[in-house]
Design an enzyme around this catalytic site. Structure first.
Site, PDB file in Angstrom:
ATOM      1  N   ASP A  70       0.814  -1.212   0.000  1.00 39.99           N
ATOM      2  CA  ASP A  70       0.000   0.000   0.000  1.00 39.99           C
ATOM      3  C   ASP A  70       0.848   1.263   0.000  1.00 39.99           C
ATOM      4  OD1 ASP A  70      -2.247  -1.534  -0.097  1.00 39.99           O
ATOM      5  OD2 ASP A  70      -2.913  -1.126   1.946  1.00 39.99           O
ATOM      6  N   GLY A  71       2.018   1.230   0.654  1.00 40.48           N
ATOM      7  CA  GLY A  71       2.890   2.406   0.651  1.00 40.48           C
ATOM      8  C   GLY A  71       3.386   2.740  -0.747  1.00 40.48           C
ATOM      9  N   GLY A 186      -6.521   2.933   7.691  1.00 41.09           N
ATOM     10  CA  GLY A 186      -5.110   3.091   8.011  1.00 41.09           C
ATOM     11  C   GLY A 186      -4.897   3.719   9.378  1.00 41.09           C
ATOM     12  N   SER A 188      -6.104   6.389  10.685  1.00 41.67           N
ATOM     13  CA  SER A 188      -7.339   6.814  11.333  1.00 41.67           C
ATOM     14  C   SER A 188      -7.976   5.672  12.123  1.00 41.67           C
ATOM     15  CB  SER A 188      -8.324   7.340  10.281  1.00 41.67           C
ATOM     16  OG  SER A 188      -9.569   7.680  10.861  1.00 41.67           O
ATOM     17  N   GLN A 244       4.079  10.224   2.809  1.00 43.92           N
ATOM     18  CA  GLN A 244       5.078  10.378   1.751  1.00 43.92           C
ATOM     19  C   GLN A 244       5.847  11.695   1.867  1.00 43.92           C
ATOM     20  OE1 GLN A 244       5.451   8.024  -0.852  1.00 43.92           O
ATOM     21  NE2 GLN A 244       3.990   6.743   0.245  1.00 43.92           N
TER      22      GLN A 244
END
Length: 287
Positions: A70-71, A186, A188, A244
């Site tokens: 996912d990153g 994520g 949250s 990021q």
């Protein structure tokens, strides 16, 4: 629509990446696809394959093929945020929310996808504007979240939250997360926020470790604009965007966040539903 030009972004540190690239790039060329790759894989460059710096991989492509987790997907989403390129995630590790396909599934479904056998799922992005005084010093788009947080020191942050010009609350705690439905699973979620279906158009405001236990997450409908102002300057406060990019904040800085007019466009091959992935990730139904 058929696809003729693909940019590939990989997780360079994955031990599976070199072998995967060595297999995928020739396969795409056999299918008549023009390919752009990161310069780290320059040995694969040749007729129809262009090796360029990472930030140039997605220039002019129709599809961003993401090999990683996912990153890596969030990185690719940032590189195509100003284009209509589609995103397709292939997981090189554990199951991800954004990377739908395994390597084996990609091999089986890739010809059909390139021929247009897929659905497009639009995911909202958030648009964040960092204001210092009356000046905008940075504009950003995110697929997951905008996070205001402290650094390494155990200090509390004082924030004021306004929605459409109306003050909603003051928060004293570790920070604040503003997330999309995509990002709701994520950071949250880890902070106690709700899970939203990723196709919804909404924003989640989630306090991080608030000193006041009455502070709770809020889900905001489309069209709302959220202002967050940093009150006081304990030092070491940052704005982080999709994990990021990071920007240091000062006393009085404001972050204005709304829904971007430019959604991310994900290819869904129909292999797994959101709830199948969610159940696996959260171990629902297991004893």
């Amino acid at each position: 629509m058929t696809i003729k030009k693909i940019g590939i972004i990989t997780k360079i540190t994955s031990p599976l990446a070199p072998g995967t690239m060595s297999a995928v790039v020739p396969r795409l060329r056999e299918l008549g696809i023009a390919v752009r790759i990161q310069e780290e894989y320059g040995d694969l460059a040749g007729e129809g394959v262009t090796a360029v710096p990472r930030d140039e991989v997605m220039e002019g492509v129709e599809l961003a093929l993401v090999l990683g987790g996912d990153g890596t997907f969030l990185l690719a989403a940032r590189l195509v945020e100003n284009s209509d390129a589609l995103l397709l995630g292939v997981n090189l590790g554990s199951l991800g929310f954004l990377t739908e396909l395994s390597l084996e599934e990609m091999d089986a479904h890739l010809p059909g996808i390139l021929a247009g056998d897929f659905e497009i799922e639009e995911r909202i992005r958030l648009q964040a504007d960092l204001l210092r005084g009356r000046e905008s010093i940075g504009k950003y788009q995110v697929l997951n979240d905008v996070v205001i947080h402290k650094g390494n020191l155990a200090r509390l942050i004082d924030l004021e939250v306004w929605i459409d010009g109306q003050k909603v609350t003051s928060i004293r705690g570790d920070g604040l997360i503003l997330s999309t439905p995509t990002g709701s699973t994520g950071y949250s979620l880890a902070a106690g926020g709700p899970i939203l279906e990723p196709s919804l158009a909404a924003m989640v405001i989630t306090p991080m470790c608030p000193q006041c236990l009455s502070a709770r997450p809020i889900v905001v409908r489309p069209g709302r604009v959220v202002h967050v102002q940093l009150m006081g300057d304990p030092g070491g406060i940052f704005l982080t965007l999709d994990g990021q990019r990071g920007v240091g904040l000062r006393e009085g800085d404001q972050i204005r966040v709304g829904i971007s007019p430019h959604p991310a466009r994900l290819i869904r091959a129909g292999i797994k539903t959101f709830y199948e992935v969610l159940g696996t990730k959260l171990s629902w139904g297991r004893q």
